[in-house]
Design a protein around this motif. Structure first.
Motif, mmCIF file in Angstrom:
data_model
loop_
_atom_site.group_PDB
_atom_site.id
_atom_site.type_symbol
_atom_site.label_atom_id
_atom_site.label_comp_id
_atom_site.label_asym_id
_atom_site.label_seq_id
_atom_site.Cartn_x
_atom_site.Cartn_y
_atom_site.Cartn_z
ATOM 1 N N GLY A 254 0.824 -1.214 0.000
ATOM 2 C CA GLY A 254 0.000 0.000 0.000
ATOM 3 C C GLY A 254 0.853 1.256 0.000
ATOM 4 O O GLY A 254 0.554 2.225 -0.717
ATOM 5 N N LEU A 255 1.937 1.248 0.787
ATOM 6 C CA LEU A 255 2.847 2.392 0.812
ATOM 7 C C LEU A 255 3.528 2.585 -0.538
ATOM 8 O O LEU A 255 3.737 3.719 -0.980
ATOM 9 C CB LEU A 255 3.894 2.208 1.915
ATOM 10 C CG LEU A 255 3.391 2.351 3.360
ATOM 11 C CD1 LEU A 255 4.506 1.999 4.343
ATOM 12 C CD2 LEU A 255 2.879 3.762 3.612
ATOM 13 N N TRP A 256 3.856 1.459 -1.203
ATOM 14 C CA TRP A 256 4.469 1.573 -2.518
ATOM 15 C C TRP A 256 3.491 2.126 -3.551
ATOM 16 O O TRP A 256 3.877 2.832 -4.477
ATOM 17 C CB TRP A 256 5.024 0.228 -2.976
ATOM 18 C CG TRP A 256 6.491 0.096 -2.721
ATOM 19 C CD1 TRP A 256 7.115 -0.711 -1.809
ATOM 20 C CD2 TRP A 256 7.537 0.822 -3.367
ATOM 21 N NE1 TRP A 256 8.469 -0.535 -1.855
ATOM 22 C CE2 TRP A 256 8.767 0.395 -2.805
ATOM 23 C CE3 TRP A 256 7.558 1.771 -4.379
ATOM 24 C CZ2 TRP A 256 9.994 0.914 -3.215
ATOM 25 C CZ3 TRP A 256 8.775 2.286 -4.790
ATOM 26 C CH2 TRP A 256 9.977 1.858 -4.206
ATOM 27 N N CYS A 257 2.215 1.799 -3.395
ATOM 28 C CA CYS A 257 1.203 2.378 -4.287
ATOM 29 C C CYS A 257 1.171 3.897 -4.121
ATOM 30 O O CYS A 257 1.150 4.648 -5.111
ATOM 31 C CB CYS A 257 -0.182 1.793 -3.987
ATOM 32 S SG CYS A 257 -0.416 0.089 -4.526
ATOM 33 N N ALA A 258 1.182 4.350 -2.859
ATOM 34 C CA ALA A 258 1.160 5.789 -2.592
ATOM 35 C C ALA A 258 2.440 6.454 -3.090
ATOM 36 O O ALA A 258 2.401 7.511 -3.741
ATOM 37 C CB ALA A 258 0.980 6.035 -1.099
ATOM 38 N N ALA A 259 3.587 5.828 -2.799
ATOM 39 C CA ALA A 259 4.860 6.396 -3.234
ATOM 40 C C ALA A 259 4.967 6.403 -4.757
ATOM 41 O O ALA A 259 5.465 7.379 -5.352
ATOM 42 C CB ALA A 259 6.022 5.591 -2.632
ATOM 43 N N GLY A 260 4.487 5.330 -5.393
ATOM 44 C CA GLY A 260 4.518 5.268 -6.844
ATOM 45 C C GLY A 260 3.683 6.356 -7.485
ATOM 46 O O GLY A 260 4.074 6.953 -8.495
ATOM 47 N N LEU A 261 2.524 6.637 -6.893
ATOM 48 C CA LEU A 261 1.661 7.694 -7.419
ATOM 49 C C LEU A 261 2.339 9.051 -7.314
ATOM 50 O O LEU A 261 2.309 9.852 -8.256
ATOM 51 C CB LEU A 261 0.330 7.698 -6.657
ATOM 52 C CG LEU A 261 -0.704 8.721 -7.121
ATOM 53 C CD1 LEU A 261 -1.067 8.498 -8.579
ATOM 54 C CD2 LEU A 261 -1.959 8.646 -6.240
#
Length: 274
Positions: free
Chosen positions: A252-259
């Motif tokens: 989930g954190l990677w999704c946010a960071a990726g965005l």
């Protein structure tokens, strides 16, 4: 004068129709590129067949390496369909002027990304189904059952989302389309080697495990291992458990960071062009 302006005004199609049309275009373009289709779809299957035939030994608790490898190769397949596919294709389209052309049309820019996401979803579903079928029919790998299907779906969905966003962001690192594959493919291969795809993660040196834990592939593979392997093998994980809560948190954190990275780095033209 107003009547003439009204008559000459361009009536744009609904946004939903534009999204649908762009998604169809992305799917057609992907499946027309034989090299991309073969690499994305066939390569993981070839690896499963080769590793399944050569390394079919017992790793404990009556589990074969092929069963262990299934989780890793599914994760690698998702990585290829999302991160590698996005980074290389977007860099190529930026280099050949496709992105510049699309940015100058009335099409909402969001439609381009919607089309890419639909393409990733379709290719991911296809490669996962092929791998599950080959694993089950050729090597007798048990399929998930009961609540394991729910775990499989959310791990795959979060992992695919994180890798897709990261792939879009990485596309801006390539100087041009020609260099994209040479830059992205080694990164993906290194991540696979240190994330427990080709080997048992417990056999990877500790310092490599630490590096792998910084990226989404390790956590996606770990979450998928909880689906394909008996709980007794969770003791072989670094924390002695599947850590599904942490898997969800990190992905989930990677999704946010990726965005955030996509917003900060995405370019419609190559560097140095007007």
């Amino acid at each position: 004068m107003t009547a003439v302006q009204d008559r000459d005004a361009v009536v744009l199609p609904p946004v939903a129709a534009v999204y649908r049309s762009r998604s169809v275009v992305e799917l057609k373009e992907f499946f027309r590129q034989r090299e991309s289709v073969v690499f994305t779809l066939a390569f993981p299957v070839i690896l499963l067949v080769v590793f399944g035939a050569v390394l079919d030994y017992d790793i404990g608790a009556g589990v074969s390496f092929t069963q262990y490898f299934m989780a890793g190769i599914v994760a690698a397949g998702i990585l290829g369909a999302s991160l590698q596919n996005m980074a290389i294709s977007i860099a190529t389209e930026r280099s050949d002027g496709t992105l510049k052309h699309l940015s100058g049309t009335p099409m909402p820019k969001s439609a381009y990304f919607v089309g890419k996401v639909v393409q990733v979803l379709a290719v991911t579903v296809l490669i996962v189904l092929i791998l599950l079928a080959v694993g089950r029919l050729a090597y007798g790998v048990p399929l998930p059952s009961g609540s394991d299907w729910f775990t499989f779906l959310w791990v795959a969905a979060l992992g695919s989302s994180a890798c897709t966003l990261l792939g879009i962001a990485l596309s801006s690192l390539a100087k041009n389309g020609r260099s994209a594959s040479a830059m992205i493919t080694p990164i993906a291969l290194v991540l696979q080697f240190i994330s427990g795809v080709f080997f048992q993660f417990s056999q990877v040196p500790t310092w490599m495990q630490t590096i792998a834990a910084l990226f989404p592939l390790k956590w996606m593979a770990q979450g998928l291992r909880s689906v394909f392997l008996p709980d007794v093998l969770a003791a072989q994980e670094p924390a002695g458990s599947w850590e599904l809560g942490r898997v969800a948190l990190v992905l989930g954190l990677w999704c946010a960071a990726g965005l955030v990275l996509c917003v900060l780095t995405f370019r419609w033209q190559d560097r140095g062009t007007d």
